[in-house]
Design a protein around this motif. Structure first.
Motif, PDB file in Angstrom:
ATOM      1  N   GLY A 128      38.331  51.711  47.292  1.00 56.78           N
ATOM      2  CA  GLY A 128      37.492  51.928  46.126  1.00 56.78           C
ATOM      3  C   GLY A 128      37.256  50.637  45.362  1.00 56.78           C
ATOM      4  N   ALA A 129      36.928  50.759  44.092  1.00 50.77           N
ATOM      5  CA  ALA A 129      36.545  49.591  43.296  1.00 50.77           C
ATOM      6  C   ALA A 129      37.767  48.930  42.668  1.00 50.77           C
ATOM      7  N   LEU A 130      37.710  47.595  42.619  1.00 49.43           N
ATOM      8  CA  LEU A 130      38.766  46.786  42.005  1.00 49.43           C
ATOM      9  C   LEU A 130      38.113  45.797  41.062  1.00 49.43           C
ATOM     10  N   VAL A 131      38.765  45.510  39.936  1.00 49.28           N
ATOM     11  CA  VAL A 131      38.376  44.345  39.153  1.00 49.28           C
ATOM     12  C   VAL A 131      39.505  43.322  39.268  1.00 49.28           C
ATOM     13  N   LEU A 132      39.163  42.150  39.810  1.00 50.66           N
ATOM     14  CA  LEU A 132      40.101  41.030  39.894  1.00 50.66           C
ATOM     15  C   LEU A 132      39.813  40.176  38.657  1.00 50.66           C
ATOM     16  N   SER A 133      40.764  40.187  37.712  1.00 50.56           N
ATOM     17  CA  SER A 133      40.435  39.741  36.355  1.00 50.56           C
ATOM     18  C   SER A 133      40.734  38.281  36.070  1.00 50.56           C
ATOM     19  N   GLY A 134      41.101  37.493  37.105  1.00 48.04           N
ATOM     20  CA  GLY A 134      41.391  36.081  36.828  1.00 48.04           C
ATOM     21  C   GLY A 134      42.403  35.980  35.698  1.00 48.04           C
ATOM     22  N   ASP A 135      42.091  35.146  34.711  1.00 48.29           N
ATOM     23  CA  ASP A 135      42.976  35.015  33.545  1.00 48.29           C
ATOM     24  C   ASP A 135      42.339  35.594  32.280  1.00 48.29           C
ATOM     25  N   ALA A 136      41.459  36.600  32.458  1.00 45.97           N
ATOM     26  CA  ALA A 136      40.965  37.337  31.292  1.00 45.97           C
ATOM     27  C   ALA A 136      42.154  37.978  30.591  1.00 45.97           C
ATOM     28  N   VAL A 137      43.200  38.244  31.389  1.00 47.53           N
ATOM     29  CA  VAL A 137      44.481  38.723  30.863  1.00 47.53           C
ATOM     30  C   VAL A 137      45.537  38.211  31.843  1.00 47.53           C
ATOM     31  N   HIS A 138      46.746  37.933  31.353  1.00 47.26           N
ATOM     32  CA  HIS A 138      47.761  37.309  32.225  1.00 47.26           C
ATOM     33  C   HIS A 138      48.824  38.282  32.734  1.00 47.26           C
ATOM     34  N   PHE A 139      49.123  39.318  31.983  1.00 44.39           N
ATOM     35  CA  PHE A 139      50.095  40.312  32.444  1.00 44.39           C
ATOM     36  C   PHE A 139      49.835  41.630  31.716  1.00 44.39           C
ATOM     37  N   LYS A 140      50.427  42.704  32.268  1.00 46.65           N
ATOM     38  CA  LYS A 140      50.058  44.059  31.863  1.00 46.65           C
ATOM     39  C   LYS A 140      50.251  44.332  30.374  1.00 46.65           C
ATOM     40  N   SER A 141      51.378  43.874  29.794  1.00 46.70           N
ATOM     41  CA  SER A 141      51.586  44.208  28.380  1.00 46.70           C
ATOM     42  C   SER A 141      50.523  43.538  27.501  1.00 46.70           C
ATOM     43  N   ASN A 142      50.022  42.390  27.936  1.00 47.97           N
ATOM     44  CA  ASN A 142      48.939  41.764  27.171  1.00 47.97           C
ATOM     45  C   ASN A 142      47.637  42.544  27.313  1.00 47.97           C
ATOM     46  N   TRP A 143      47.461  43.184  28.455  1.00 45.48           N
ATOM     47  CA  TRP A 143      46.292  44.049  28.634  1.00 45.48           C
ATOM     48  C   TRP A 143      46.425  45.283  27.733  1.00 45.48           C
ATOM     49  N   ASP A 144      47.610  45.920  27.773  1.00 42.78           N
ATOM     50  CA  ASP A 144      47.817  47.140  26.991  1.00 42.78           C
ATOM     51  C   ASP A 144      47.687  46.876  25.491  1.00 42.78           C
ATOM     52  N   ASN A 145      48.119  45.690  25.063  1.00 43.27           N
ATOM     53  CA  ASN A 145      48.148  45.376  23.630  1.00 43.27           C
ATOM     54  C   ASN A 145      47.048  44.424  23.186  1.00 43.27           C
ATOM     55  N   ARG A 146      46.151  44.088  24.129  1.00 39.05           N
ATOM     56  CA  ARG A 146      45.059  43.146  23.832  1.00 39.05           C
ATOM     57  C   ARG A 146      45.586  41.832  23.246  1.00 39.05           C
ATOM     58  N   GLY A 147      46.644  41.335  23.883  1.00 40.21           N
ATOM     59  CA  GLY A 147      47.200  40.047  23.454  1.00 40.21           C
ATOM     60  C   GLY A 147      46.293  38.904  23.898  1.00 40.21           C
ATOM     61  N   VAL A 148      46.061  37.966  23.000  1.00 44.95           N
ATOM     62  CA  VAL A 148      45.204  36.822  23.314  1.00 44.95           C
ATOM     63  C   VAL A 148      46.032  35.535  23.204  1.00 44.95           C
ATOM     64  N   PRO A 149      46.144  34.787  24.306  1.00 43.39           N
ATOM     65  CA  PRO A 149      46.911  33.535  24.254  1.00 43.39           C
ATOM     66  C   PRO A 149      46.396  32.591  23.173  1.00 43.39           C
ATOM     67  N   SER A 150      47.336  31.883  22.527  1.00 48.81           N
ATOM     68  CA  SER A 150      46.944  31.025  21.405  1.00 48.81           C
ATOM     69  C   SER A 150      46.056  29.868  21.853  1.00 48.81           C
ATOM     70  N   ASN A 151      46.185  29.438  23.118  1.00 50.98           N
ATOM     71  CA  ASN A 151      45.358  28.299  23.552  1.00 50.98           C
ATOM     72  C   ASN A 151      44.073  28.718  24.258  1.00 50.98           C
ATOM     73  N   ASN A 152      43.675  29.995  24.133  1.00 49.66           N
ATOM     74  CA  ASN A 152      42.381  30.389  24.709  1.00 49.66           C
ATOM     75  C   ASN A 152      41.229  29.693  23.993  1.00 49.66           C
ATOM     76  N   PHE A 153      40.126  29.529  24.707  1.00 54.94           N
ATOM     77  CA  PHE A 153      38.960  28.859  24.139  1.00 54.94           C
ATOM     78  C   PHE A 153      38.392  29.650  22.953  1.00 54.94           C
ATOM     79  N   SER A 154      38.287  30.980  23.100  1.00 54.34           N
ATOM     80  CA  SER A 154      37.745  31.814  22.018  1.00 54.34           C
ATOM     81  C   SER A 154      38.442  33.173  22.004  1.00 54.34           C
ATOM     82  N   LYS A 155      39.083  33.489  20.879  1.00 57.69           N
ATOM     83  CA  LYS A 155      39.745  34.792  20.749  1.00 57.69           C
ATOM     84  C   LYS A 155      38.711  35.919  20.747  1.00 57.69           C
ATOM     85  N   GLU A 156      37.629  35.698  20.019  1.00 57.69           N
ATOM     86  CA  GLU A 156      36.565  36.710  19.906  1.00 57.69           C
ATOM     87  C   GLU A 156      35.977  37.056  21.275  1.00 57.69           C
TER      88      GLU A 156
END
Ligand SMILES: [Zn+2]
Length: 276
Positions: free
Chosen positions: A208-236
């Protein structure tokens, strides 16, 4: 006669219903997907990716590449850490001790060789973004068409250096892109981690379908909690891209495969096993 005719119609209807939903006459677009080990490491402090959460806590990371066999040719998604890291006796230490200390237990070259795939066989490739753990082996494929977002391609590197060799064949994208024109491999523009970060939607015939998310998120708890790394280019943009991925998962009934999430990857089949 009338009875025989309706019996034949009934049998035909029954025969058709045995195989519902599968367009067997169509050649599948994507035939197989292999998960390649493109690095393993330990993050010194995962609060670097989730500010204020789990401060000082380390976590094992993996670095993943994906090799896709499409009816039109091979497609490589991300190239991982440079194969040169495999020869470093102590691995690749980060300049920031909170970041990931990487090792490369196998080279990408050896993993392709195991599958009987030569670099020149790779028809097209794409990278999620231009951090070194994703673009380390782009030049192993000097003639392969590279799909990258224009915003990433043109993002000045250190000392204003270009991020790719100018001679490398490239298609610069401004948004989503259907790579093979059949909807089976689609690049999704998901900026935020970097200016031109992208993810990949893959449709496999049975998985079936998969999304390979690169580094849009780094690990599951950050996905569940919408954690944004401090050194990302844009939090928004990061949050908007996570929402776009979430909407895509719902629309396509897709699984989310997170590149660096070791716990998730440990539950998946690695090359030479594959998904179809
Ligand atoms: Zn990464």
């Amino acid at each position: 006669m009338k009875r025989a005719g309706s019996l034949a119609a009934l049998l035909l209807a029954a025969a058709l219903s045995v195989n519902p939903g599968h367009a067997q006459s169509e050649k599948p677009g994507v035939e197989k997907l292999y998960i390649l080990n493109c690095g393993e490491g330990v993050a010194g402090d995962i609060s670097r990716w989730s500010p204020g959460v789990n401060e000082g806590k380390s976590m094992d990371f993996v670095d993943t590449c994906y090799l896709i066999k499409h009816a039109q040719g091979w497609f490589l998604w991300d190239t991982g850490l440079s194969d040169a890291v495999a020869a470093m006796p102590n691995g690749l230490a980060p300049s920031d001790p909170r970041a990931v200390y990487w090792h490369r237990p196998k080279t990408l070259a050896a993993e392709l060789d195991q599958l009987g795939v030569k670099p020149a066989d790779i028809k097209a490739m794409a990278i999620s973004h231009t951090h070194p753990d994703h673009i380390g082996n782009v030049e192993m494929f000097p003639t392969t068409m590279l799909y990258v977002q224009k915003a990433e391609y043109e993002w000045p590197g250190a000392n204003n250096e270009p991020r790719f060799k100018p001679a490398h064949p490239v298609t610069k994208l401004e948004g989503d892109h259907d790579v093979f024109g059949d909807g089976s491999v689609t690049l999704l523009s998901t900026p935020g981690h970097t200016p031109g970060h992208q993810s990949l939607l893959v449709k496999l015939p049975h998985t079936g379908a998969l999304v390979l998310s690169g580094d849009a998120v780094h690990f599951k708890s950050n996905w569940d909690n919408r954690g944004v790394p401090s050194n990302n280019f844009s939090k928004e943009q990061t949050l908007a891209s996570m929402q776009k991925i979430s909407d895509t998962l719902a629309k396509e009934k897709a699984q989310l495969w997170i590149n660096h999430d070791k716990a998730q990857r440990d539950g998946l089949k690695m090359s030479p096993e594959f998904y179809d």
